[in-house]
Design a protein around this motif. Structure first.
Motif, PDB file in Angstrom:
ATOM      1  N   ALA A  94       1.325   3.448   2.877  1.00 40.40           N
ATOM      2  CA  ALA A  94       2.398   3.623   1.896  1.00 40.40           C
ATOM      3  C   ALA A  94       2.260   4.960   1.167  1.00 40.40           C
ATOM      4  O   ALA A  94       3.258   5.665   0.947  1.00 40.40           O
ATOM      5  CB  ALA A  94       2.382   2.464   0.903  1.00 40.40           C
ATOM      6  N   GLN A  95       1.044   5.318   0.803  1.00 33.44           N
ATOM      7  CA  GLN A  95       0.831   6.597   0.118  1.00 33.44           C
ATOM      8  C   GLN A  95       1.182   7.770   1.028  1.00 33.44           C
ATOM      9  O   GLN A  95       1.859   8.720   0.615  1.00 33.44           O
ATOM     10  CB  GLN A  95      -0.620   6.694  -0.331  1.00 33.44           C
ATOM     11  N   ASP A  98       5.865  -7.540   1.765  1.00 36.99           N
ATOM     12  CA  ASP A  98       4.929  -8.605   2.123  1.00 36.99           C
ATOM     13  C   ASP A  98       5.729  -9.708   2.810  1.00 36.99           C
ATOM     14  O   ASP A  98       6.425 -10.486   2.160  1.00 36.99           O
ATOM     15  CB  ASP A  98       4.243  -9.124   0.862  1.00 36.99           C
ATOM     16  N   SER A 104       7.853   2.303   1.321  1.00 36.67           N
ATOM     17  CA  SER A 104       8.062   0.982   0.735  1.00 36.67           C
ATOM     18  C   SER A 104       7.279  -0.063   1.525  1.00 36.67           C
ATOM     19  O   SER A 104       7.214  -0.004   2.751  1.00 36.67           O
ATOM     20  CB  SER A 104       9.551   0.620   0.741  1.00 36.67           C
ATOM     21  N   VAL A 105       6.697  -1.030   0.810  1.00 35.54           N
ATOM     22  CA  VAL A 105       5.886  -2.081   1.426  1.00 35.54           C
ATOM     23  C   VAL A 105       6.539  -3.432   1.170  1.00 35.54           C
ATOM     24  O   VAL A 105       6.918  -3.743   0.043  1.00 35.54           O
ATOM     25  CB  VAL A 105       4.452  -2.087   0.867  1.00 35.54           C
ATOM     26  N   ALA A 145      -2.270  -1.058   4.358  1.00 34.44           N
ATOM     27  CA  ALA A 145      -0.870  -0.944   3.950  1.00 34.44           C
ATOM     28  C   ALA A 145      -0.734   0.017   2.768  1.00 34.44           C
ATOM     29  O   ALA A 145       0.194   0.835   2.724  1.00 34.44           O
ATOM     30  CB  ALA A 145      -0.309  -2.314   3.597  1.00 34.44           C
ATOM     31  N   ASN A 146      -1.656  -0.052   1.827  1.00 33.62           N
ATOM     32  CA  ASN A 146      -1.618   0.869   0.691  1.00 33.62           C
ATOM     33  C   ASN A 146      -1.834   2.312   1.141  1.00 33.62           C
ATOM     34  O   ASN A 146      -1.170   3.236   0.643  1.00 33.62           O
ATOM     35  CB  ASN A 146      -2.686   0.478  -0.338  1.00 33.62           C
ATOM     36  N   LEU A 147      -2.761   2.509   2.084  1.00 33.13           N
ATOM     37  CA  LEU A 147      -3.003   3.855   2.607  1.00 33.13           C
ATOM     38  C   LEU A 147      -1.762   4.403   3.296  1.00 33.13           C
ATOM     39  O   LEU A 147      -1.338   5.545   3.044  1.00 33.13           O
ATOM     40  CB  LEU A 147      -4.177   3.816   3.587  1.00 33.13           C
ATOM     41  N   TYR A 184       2.354  -7.138   6.618  1.00 32.80           N
ATOM     42  CA  TYR A 184       2.968  -6.131   5.756  1.00 32.80           C
ATOM     43  C   TYR A 184       3.843  -5.212   6.610  1.00 32.80           C
ATOM     44  O   TYR A 184       3.396  -4.685   7.630  1.00 32.80           O
ATOM     45  CB  TYR A 184       1.911  -5.292   5.045  1.00 32.80           C
ATOM     46  N   ARG A 216      -4.242  -5.238   3.604  1.00 33.89           N
ATOM     47  CA  ARG A 216      -3.677  -4.768   2.332  1.00 33.89           C
ATOM     48  C   ARG A 216      -4.123  -3.346   2.024  1.00 33.89           C
ATOM     49  O   ARG A 216      -3.322  -2.510   1.601  1.00 33.89           O
ATOM     50  CB  ARG A 216      -4.107  -5.710   1.206  1.00 33.89           C
ATOM     51  N   GLY A 217      -5.417  -3.060   2.248  1.00 35.74           N
ATOM     52  CA  GLY A 217      -5.899  -1.702   2.024  1.00 35.74           C
ATOM     53  C   GLY A 217      -5.240  -0.712   2.951  1.00 35.74           C
ATOM     54  O   GLY A 217      -4.879   0.408   2.547  1.00 35.74           O
ATOM     55  N   LEU A 244       6.079  -1.710   6.549  1.00 39.61           N
ATOM     56  CA  LEU A 244       6.244  -0.469   5.802  1.00 39.61           C
ATOM     57  C   LEU A 244       7.381   0.343   6.398  1.00 39.61           C
ATOM     58  O   LEU A 244       7.486   0.473   7.621  1.00 39.61           O
ATOM     59  CB  LEU A 244       4.958   0.361   5.830  1.00 39.61           C
TER      60      LEU A 244
END
Length: 271
Positions: free
Chosen positions: A103-104, A146, A143-144, A99-101, A136, A96-97, A138
């Motif tokens: 995505a940014q 799940d 866009s992500v 995927a957030n990285l 995940y 999750r971390g 991307l």
């Protein structure tokens, strides 16, 4: 109005169309859960340029599109994981971390750069149980999604995903999951990719420490043969269930052994 003006909406549409065309030119990658973890399958004739790699102990990475772009994302993810695992704790590094990285980074590149990345990425983490697995997906614009159970990206993703949905079910053995993936990647009436042109890896929750395992050589050949035998034996063993399957489906036998055959295993993460 200045000469050469284009609205922001038009610029974004053009970037998105450009990225989608580049991604569609690649070959599809399939990621799906099986009873002991997560399976990655990709047609890839290259032995040096990997689409599937390891990021951290429990985390795998798969991508399609322009190689130099998703390789930069992979290396950035490894640096992020190593720094956070060393600074805090290895359990603090999660899909999750990552995927957030990603995505940014992808979102910033898509909005601020002249050219967007032509990539689509999957970050998967295997948990202690199937319910705690995470997948995940991307896209090029950050866009992500799940995903649950399975996902397909690149190439003719919609057609491949449709064939995979007909065959996928929870709790499949590794051989059954591989058979479902290969059947989905093969167009109706077409020939399946040769074993030497397949890139296959798993995140196996039963392995100690590093869960990533690349399947290659005799191990993969034996597993493909087992998958084909399982698919052929299933209709005879379960005639009632076989008749309920749609045409061309390849149901697996629930009595098939959970472990794969012995053979050479490449446990490296690839470069």
């Amino acid at each position: 109005m200045p000469f050469g003006y284009a609205s922001p909406e038009q610029i974004m549409r053009d970037k998105a169309d450009y990225a989608r065309k580049g991604i569609a030119r690649g070959r599809s990658v399939v990621v799906l859960q099986y009873e002991h973890g997560i399976l990655f399958v990709a047609p890839n004739p290259s032995r040096a340029l990997h689409k599937i790699s390891e990021i951290y102990d429990r985390i795998g990475f798969a991508a399609v599109g322009r190689y130099n772009e998703f390789e930069a994302l992979r290396l950035g993810g490894i640096r992020y994981a190593d720094i956070n695992g060393y600074t805090y704790d290895r359990s603090d590094v999660t899909a999750r971390g990552l995927a957030n990285l990603y995505a940014q980074n992808l979102g910033q590149i898509f909005t601020e750069s002249i050219k967007s990345f032509e990539v689509e990425v999957v970050v998967a983490e295997v948990g202690d149980t199937a319910e705690t697995d995470a997948i995940y997906r991307l896209t090029f614009d950050g866009s992500v999604f799940d995903e649950h159970g399975m996902t397909v990206m690149g190439g003719q993703a919609e057609a491949v995903a449709g064939r995979l949905k007909e065959r996928y079910r929870e709790g499949m053995t590794l051989a059954q999951a591989l058979e479902a993936a290969l059947a989905a990647l093969t167009e109706p009436g077409g020939e399946r990719p040769a074993v030497g042109q397949l890139e296959v890896a798993v995140l196996d929750r039963n392995r100690p420490h590093r869960k990533f395992q690349r399947l290659a050589g005799p191990r993969l050949e034996a597993l493909v043969a087992e998958a084909a035998a399982t698919a052929q034996a299933a209709p005879a063993a379960e005639p009632g269930e076989a008749s309920a399957e749609p045409p061309g489906a390849a149901p697996g036998s629930p009595d098939a052994p959970a472990t794969g055959p012995e053979g050479d295993i490449d446990t490296g993460s690839g470069a």
